[in-house]
Scaffold this motif. Structure first.
Motif, PDB file in Angstrom:
ATOM      1  N   ILE A  33       0.870  -1.169   0.000  1.00 37.73           N
ATOM      2  CA  ILE A  33       0.000   0.000   0.000  1.00 37.73           C
ATOM      3  C   ILE A  33       0.906   1.216   0.000  1.00 37.73           C
ATOM      4  CG2 ILE A  33      -1.745   1.291   1.270  1.00 37.73           C
ATOM      5  CD1 ILE A  33      -2.829  -1.415   2.231  1.00 37.73           C
ATOM      6  N   THR A  34       0.747   2.035  -1.027  1.00 33.42           N
ATOM      7  CA  THR A  34       1.622   3.189  -1.189  1.00 33.42           C
ATOM      8  C   THR A  34       0.812   4.451  -1.399  1.00 33.42           C
ATOM      9  OG1 THR A  34       1.800   2.845  -3.575  1.00 33.42           O
ATOM     10  CG2 THR A  34       3.458   1.801  -2.211  1.00 33.42           C
ATOM     11  N   HIS A  35       1.430   5.552  -1.056  1.00 37.57           N
ATOM     12  CA  HIS A  35       0.818   6.857  -1.273  1.00 37.57           C
ATOM     13  C   HIS A  35       0.981   7.209  -2.738  1.00 37.57           C
ATOM     14  CE1 HIS A  35       0.018  11.158  -0.661  1.00 37.57           C
ATOM     15  NE2 HIS A  35      -0.651  10.718   0.391  1.00 37.57           N
ATOM     16  N   VAL A  36      -0.034   7.779  -3.342  1.00 36.58           N
ATOM     17  CA  VAL A  36       0.068   8.167  -4.745  1.00 36.58           C
ATOM     18  C   VAL A  36       1.080   9.294  -4.897  1.00 36.58           C
ATOM     19  CG1 VAL A  36      -2.136   7.438  -5.761  1.00 36.58           C
ATOM     20  CG2 VAL A  36      -2.045   9.483  -4.415  1.00 36.58           C
ATOM     21  N   ARG A  37       1.817   9.260  -5.971  1.00 40.44           N
ATOM     22  CA  ARG A  37       2.884  10.246  -6.185  1.00 40.44           C
ATOM     23  C   ARG A  37       2.342  11.653  -6.333  1.00 40.44           C
ATOM     24  NH1 ARG A  37       6.665   6.877 -10.337  1.00 40.44           N
ATOM     25  NH2 ARG A  37       7.360   5.365  -8.800  1.00 40.44           N
ATOM     26  N   GLU A  38       1.344  11.795  -7.145  1.00 38.86           N
ATOM     27  CA  GLU A  38       0.753  13.113  -7.375  1.00 38.86           C
ATOM     28  C   GLU A  38      -0.696  13.070  -6.932  1.00 38.86           C
ATOM     29  OE1 GLU A  38       1.324  14.160 -11.441  1.00 38.86           O
ATOM     30  OE2 GLU A  38       3.431  13.638 -11.373  1.00 38.86           O
ATOM     31  N   GLU A  54       1.240  -6.856 -10.788  1.00 41.62           N
ATOM     32  CA  GLU A  54       0.371  -7.926 -11.305  1.00 41.62           C
ATOM     33  C   GLU A  54      -1.040  -7.370 -11.455  1.00 41.62           C
ATOM     34  OE1 GLU A  54      -0.376 -11.778 -12.610  1.00 41.62           O
ATOM     35  OE2 GLU A  54       1.548 -11.012 -11.956  1.00 41.62           O
ATOM     36  N   VAL A  55      -1.461  -6.659 -10.442  1.00 47.89           N
ATOM     37  CA  VAL A  55      -2.776  -6.027 -10.418  1.00 47.89           C
ATOM     38  C   VAL A  55      -2.716  -4.910  -9.377  1.00 47.89           C
ATOM     39  CG1 VAL A  55      -3.747  -7.648  -8.730  1.00 47.89           C
ATOM     40  CG2 VAL A  55      -5.269  -6.532 -10.333  1.00 47.89           C
ATOM     41  N   ARG A  56      -3.553  -3.885  -9.562  1.00 52.67           N
ATOM     42  CA  ARG A  56      -3.564  -2.787  -8.604  1.00 52.67           C
ATOM     43  C   ARG A  56      -4.972  -2.227  -8.475  1.00 52.67           C
ATOM     44  NH1 ARG A  56      -3.732   2.311 -10.774  1.00 52.67           N
ATOM     45  NH2 ARG A  56      -3.248   2.487 -12.992  1.00 52.67           N
ATOM     46  N   SER A  57      -5.163  -1.424  -7.451  1.00 56.57           N
ATOM     47  CA  SER A  57      -6.484  -0.830  -7.248  1.00 56.57           C
ATOM     48  C   SER A  57      -6.822   0.077  -8.422  1.00 56.57           C
ATOM     49  CB  SER A  57      -6.541  -0.064  -5.927  1.00 56.57           C
ATOM     50  OG  SER A  57      -5.588   0.962  -5.886  1.00 56.57           O
ATOM     51  N   SER A  58      -8.097   0.177  -8.712  1.00 56.82           N
ATOM     52  CA  SER A  58      -8.532   0.982  -9.848  1.00 56.82           C
ATOM     53  C   SER A  58      -8.618   2.460  -9.506  1.00 56.82           C
ATOM     54  CB  SER A  58      -9.879   0.485 -10.368  1.00 56.82           C
ATOM     55  OG  SER A  58     -10.853   0.614  -9.359  1.00 56.82           O
ATOM     56  N   ARG A  59      -8.487   2.769  -8.215  1.00 55.50           N
ATOM     57  CA  ARG A  59      -8.548   4.172  -7.808  1.00 55.50           C
ATOM     58  C   ARG A  59      -7.744   4.370  -6.538  1.00 55.50           C
ATOM     59  NH1 ARG A  59     -12.034   5.961  -3.839  1.00 55.50           N
ATOM     60  NH2 ARG A  59     -13.254   4.392  -2.764  1.00 55.50           N
ATOM     61  N   ALA A  60      -7.548   5.622  -6.176  1.00 58.24           N
ATOM     62  CA  ALA A  60      -6.873   5.960  -4.921  1.00 58.24           C
ATOM     63  C   ALA A  60      -7.928   6.105  -3.818  1.00 58.24           C
ATOM     64  CB  ALA A  60      -6.100   7.252  -5.085  1.00 58.24           C
ATOM     65  N   TYR A  61      -7.539   5.711  -2.627  1.00 61.88           N
ATOM     66  CA  TYR A  61      -8.416   5.814  -1.459  1.00 61.88           C
ATOM     67  C   TYR A  61      -7.891   6.902  -0.537  1.00 61.88           C
ATOM     68  CZ  TYR A  61     -10.227   1.440  -3.180  1.00 61.88           C
ATOM     69  OH  TYR A  61     -10.780   0.491  -3.980  1.00 61.88           O
ATOM     70  N   THR A  66      -8.872   2.429   4.610  1.00 63.14           N
ATOM     71  CA  THR A  66      -9.869   2.154   3.573  1.00 63.14           C
ATOM     72  C   THR A  66      -9.228   1.401   2.419  1.00 63.14           C
ATOM     73  OG1 THR A  66     -10.993   4.213   4.175  1.00 63.14           O
ATOM     74  CG2 THR A  66     -11.616   3.217   2.083  1.00 63.14           C
ATOM     75  N   CYS A  67      -8.001   1.749   2.092  1.00 67.24           N
ATOM     76  CA  CYS A  67      -7.262   1.053   1.032  1.00 67.24           C
ATOM     77  C   CYS A  67      -7.007  -0.402   1.437  1.00 67.24           C
ATOM     78  CB  CYS A  67      -5.961   1.789   0.751  1.00 67.24           C
ATOM     79  SG  CYS A  67      -5.083   1.194  -0.703  1.00 67.24           S
ATOM     80  N   GLN A  68      -6.600  -0.628   2.688  1.00 63.96           N
ATOM     81  CA  GLN A  68      -6.394  -1.997   3.178  1.00 63.96           C
ATOM     82  C   GLN A  68      -7.677  -2.810   3.051  1.00 63.96           C
ATOM     83  OE1 GLN A  68      -5.043  -1.133   7.204  1.00 63.96           O
ATOM     84  NE2 GLN A  68      -3.143  -2.223   6.764  1.00 63.96           N
ATOM     85  N   ASN A  69      -8.805  -2.229   3.467  1.00 59.38           N
ATOM     86  CA  ASN A  69     -10.084  -2.930   3.389  1.00 59.38           C
ATOM     87  C   ASN A  69     -10.485  -3.221   1.945  1.00 59.38           C
ATOM     88  OD1 ASN A  69     -10.444  -3.103   6.156  1.00 59.38           O
ATOM     89  ND2 ASN A  69     -11.480  -1.131   6.268  1.00 59.38           N
ATOM     90  N   ALA A  70     -10.192  -2.291   1.044  1.00 59.51           N
ATOM     91  CA  ALA A  70     -10.509  -2.517  -0.371  1.00 59.51           C
ATOM     92  C   ALA A  70      -9.720  -3.708  -0.909  1.00 59.51           C
ATOM     93  CB  ALA A  70     -10.202  -1.261  -1.185  1.00 59.51           C
ATOM     94  N   PHE A  71      -8.451  -3.834  -0.527  1.00 59.68           N
ATOM     95  CA  PHE A  71      -7.662  -4.988  -0.965  1.00 59.68           C
ATOM     96  C   PHE A  71      -8.244  -6.278  -0.398  1.00 59.68           C
ATOM     97  CE2 PHE A  71      -4.211  -8.054  -0.246  1.00 59.68           C
ATOM     98  CZ  PHE A  71      -3.941  -8.342  -1.575  1.00 59.68           C
ATOM     99  N   ARG A  72      -8.621  -6.271   0.867  1.00 61.95           N
ATOM    100  CA  ARG A  72      -9.237  -7.468   1.474  1.00 61.95           C
ATOM    101  C   ARG A  72     -10.517  -7.862   0.745  1.00 61.95           C
ATOM    102  NH1 ARG A  72      -8.261  -4.660   6.837  1.00 61.95           N
ATOM    103  NH2 ARG A  72      -6.138  -5.289   7.357  1.00 61.95           N
ATOM    104  N   ARG A  73     -11.327  -6.867   0.352  1.00 60.79           N
ATOM    105  CA  ARG A  73     -12.560  -7.166  -0.396  1.00 60.79           C
ATOM    106  C   ARG A  73     -12.226  -7.741  -1.769  1.00 60.79           C
ATOM    107  NH1 ARG A  73     -13.988  -2.193   1.715  1.00 60.79           N
ATOM    108  NH2 ARG A  73     -13.810  -1.184  -0.320  1.00 60.79           N
ATOM    109  N   PHE A  74     -11.188  -7.216  -2.426  1.00 67.61           N
ATOM    110  CA  PHE A  74     -10.760  -7.738  -3.722  1.00 67.61           C
ATOM    111  C   PHE A  74     -10.379  -9.214  -3.608  1.00 67.61           C
ATOM    112  CE2 PHE A  74      -7.021  -8.607  -6.467  1.00 67.61           C
ATOM    113  CZ  PHE A  74      -7.665  -8.614  -7.691  1.00 67.61           C
ATOM    114  N   VAL A  75      -9.586  -9.544  -2.586  1.00 71.92           N
ATOM    115  CA  VAL A  75      -9.167 -10.937  -2.382  1.00 71.92           C
ATOM    116  C   VAL A  75     -10.383 -11.827  -2.116  1.00 71.92           C
ATOM    117  CG1 VAL A  75      -7.862 -12.478  -0.863  1.00 71.92           C
ATOM    118  CG2 VAL A  75      -6.830 -10.357  -1.659  1.00 71.92           C
TER     119      VAL A  75
END
Length: 99
Positions: A33-38, A54-61, A66-75
């Motif tokens: 989980i990384t902070h967006v550059r811009e 390999e794959v990444r979130s379709s948007r920034a959180y 919230t980003c962690q939870n989005a990844f858990r939902r994806f899995v």
């Protein structure tokens, strides 16, 4: 849209095989989980080969949690997907010359 991939596939079968590999390995996926550059926000990225995700979130959180939870939902969504029958057609999704 839940996630996107950096890979470009020549045939629908290649894309299906990649998705199937993610689905089968869903329990073992880990993300950075990384902070967006811009801009403002956080994205999750599943590292792949050749320094490409390999794959990444379709948007920034907005929030890290919230980003962690989005990844858990994806899995969880991946793990629930039934095995797919791969299409017999090998028609290209795009022309090799880029058109």
């Amino acid at each position: 849209m839940v996630a996107i991939t950096a890979a470009a596939f020549e045939t629908p079968g290649e894309a299906e095989r990649c998705f199937d590999g993610l689905r089968v390995g869903a329990a073992g996926l880990t993300a950075r989980i990384t902070h967006v550059r811009e801009g403002i926000g956080w994205v999750w990225v599943v590292p792949g080969s050749r320094a490409l995700p390999e794959v990444r979130s379709s948007r920034a959180y907005e929030r890290y949690a919230t980003c962690q939870n989005a990844f858990r939902r994806f899995v969880a969504l991946l793990a629930k997907q039934p095995p797919r029958e791969l299409p017999g057609s090998t028609a290209p999704l795009r022309r090799v010359d880029g058109r």
